[in-house]
Motif scaffolding. Structure first.
Motif, PDB file in Angstrom:
ATOM      1  N   GLU A   1       2.342   1.762  -3.355  1.00 21.91           N
ATOM      2  CA  GLU A   1       1.333   2.283  -4.282  1.00 21.91           C
ATOM      3  C   GLU A   1       1.148   3.786  -4.113  1.00 21.91           C
ATOM      4  O   GLU A   1       0.788   4.482  -5.066  1.00 21.91           O
ATOM      5  CB  GLU A   1      -0.002   1.578  -4.067  1.00 21.91           C
ATOM      6  CG  GLU A   1      -0.033   0.154  -4.558  1.00 21.91           C
ATOM      7  CD  GLU A   1      -1.297  -0.590  -4.140  1.00 21.91           C
ATOM      8  OE1 GLU A   1      -2.218   0.032  -3.574  1.00 21.91           O
ATOM      9  OE2 GLU A   1      -1.347  -1.808  -4.379  1.00 21.91           O
TER      10      GLU A   1
ATOM     11  N   ILE B   1      -7.773  -1.441   4.357  1.00 25.34           N
ATOM     12  CA  ILE B   1      -6.627  -0.708   4.896  1.00 25.34           C
ATOM     13  C   ILE B   1      -7.054   0.668   5.372  1.00 25.34           C
ATOM     14  O   ILE B   1      -7.762   1.382   4.656  1.00 25.34           O
ATOM     15  CB  ILE B   1      -5.542  -0.552   3.808  1.00 25.34           C
ATOM     16  CG1 ILE B   1      -5.097  -1.931   3.308  1.00 25.34           C
ATOM     17  CG2 ILE B   1      -4.358   0.249   4.336  1.00 25.34           C
ATOM     18  CD1 ILE B   1      -4.305  -1.886   2.034  1.00 25.34           C
TER      19      ILE B   1
ATOM     20  N   VAL C   1      -0.648   1.834   9.947  1.00 30.60           N
ATOM     21  CA  VAL C   1      -1.481   1.225   8.920  1.00 30.60           C
ATOM     22  C   VAL C   1      -2.206   0.066   9.581  1.00 30.60           C
ATOM     23  O   VAL C   1      -1.579  -0.843  10.127  1.00 30.60           O
ATOM     24  CB  VAL C   1      -0.664   0.736   7.709  1.00 30.60           C
ATOM     25  CG1 VAL C   1      -1.556  -0.014   6.728  1.00 30.60           C
ATOM     26  CG2 VAL C   1       0.019   1.903   7.014  1.00 30.60           C
TER      27      VAL C   1
ATOM     28  N   HIS D   1       0.842  -1.207   0.000  1.00 27.48           N
ATOM     29  CA  HIS D   1       0.000   0.000   0.000  1.00 27.48           C
ATOM     30  C   HIS D   1       0.880   1.261   0.000  1.00 27.48           C
ATOM     31  O   HIS D   1       0.613   2.206  -0.757  1.00 27.48           O
ATOM     32  CB  HIS D   1      -0.913  -0.026   1.220  1.00 27.48           C
ATOM     33  CG  HIS D   1      -1.797   1.167   1.333  1.00 27.48           C
ATOM     34  ND1 HIS D   1      -2.862   1.390   0.479  1.00 27.48           N
ATOM     35  CD2 HIS D   1      -1.768   2.220   2.195  1.00 27.48           C
ATOM     36  CE1 HIS D   1      -3.451   2.534   0.817  1.00 27.48           C
ATOM     37  NE2 HIS D   1      -2.809   3.047   1.849  1.00 27.48           N
TER      38      HIS D   1
ATOM     39  N   VAL E   1      -4.662  -3.047   9.027  1.00 23.91           N
ATOM     40  CA  VAL E   1      -5.116  -3.963   7.975  1.00 23.91           C
ATOM     41  C   VAL E   1      -6.156  -4.887   8.601  1.00 23.91           C
ATOM     42  O   VAL E   1      -5.863  -5.617   9.545  1.00 23.91           O
ATOM     43  CB  VAL E   1      -3.946  -4.785   7.403  1.00 23.91           C
ATOM     44  CG1 VAL E   1      -4.445  -5.752   6.334  1.00 23.91           C
ATOM     45  CG2 VAL E   1      -2.856  -3.868   6.853  1.00 23.91           C
TER      46      VAL E   1
ATOM     47  N   ARG F   1      -5.133   4.143   7.113  1.00 21.29           N
ATOM     48  CA  ARG F   1      -3.809   4.718   7.369  1.00 21.29           C
ATOM     49  C   ARG F   1      -3.991   6.018   8.136  1.00 21.29           C
ATOM     50  O   ARG F   1      -4.775   6.872   7.745  1.00 21.29           O
ATOM     51  CB  ARG F   1      -3.131   4.977   6.034  1.00 21.29           C
ATOM     52  CG  ARG F   1      -1.776   5.573   6.119  1.00 21.29           C
ATOM     53  CD  ARG F   1      -1.141   5.578   4.724  1.00 21.29           C
ATOM     54  NE  ARG F   1      -0.122   6.593   4.655  1.00 21.29           N
ATOM     55  CZ  ARG F   1      -0.181   7.679   3.920  1.00 21.29           C
ATOM     56  NH1 ARG F   1      -1.204   7.885   3.123  1.00 21.29           N
ATOM     57  NH2 ARG F   1       0.795   8.549   3.923  1.00 21.29           N
TER      58      ARG F   1
END
Length: 120
Positions: free
Chosen positions: A23, A113, A101, A20, A103, A115
């Motif tokens: 990304e 997810i 983070v 993540h 999950v 954050r």
């Protein structure tokens, strides 16, 4: 849940979190970095900012959400770990940021997810 299963779920969550962050354009510098003060789940770079990331993985909410697991004591430990990482690696980034983070791994479907930026 067995200890082995908990550890496997935790490792899975850390892989999902690292993907993540990538990304989002971050560069993951280290995972599971350990020292005498504890462990940093993910160390990343977001431009000129060093990011210390705590990952919390959950399969249910009976013990609270991953984000709820970050106490003042945990935030203090993350700050200490960040300072020590900087000392050991002799880097001076423009800024340091601590993130969490969370999950969530449901029984079916992909992970969810969340954050939080700028913890501690």
């Amino acid at each position: 849940m067995t200890q082995a299963r908990k550890e496997a779920i935790g490792r899975y969550g850390e892989r999902v979190a690292a993907a993540h962050l990538r990304e989002l354009g971050m560069v993951v510098l280290a995972t599971n970095w350990s020292c005498k003060y504890g462990e940093i789940d993910i160390v990343a770079r977001d431009g000129a900012t060093l990011v210390i990331c705590e990952v919390k993985t959950r399969t249910g909410t009976s013990h609270g959400t991953g984000l709820e697991a970050i106490t003042g004591q945990k935030a203090t430990r993350l700050r200490r770990l960040a300072a020590y990482w900087l000392e050991v690696h002799r880097v001076q980034p423009d800024a340091v940021r601590i993130e969490v983070v969370s999950v969530f791994v449901p029984p079916r479907g992909g992970p969810r997810i969340e954050r939080v930026v700028g913890v501690a």
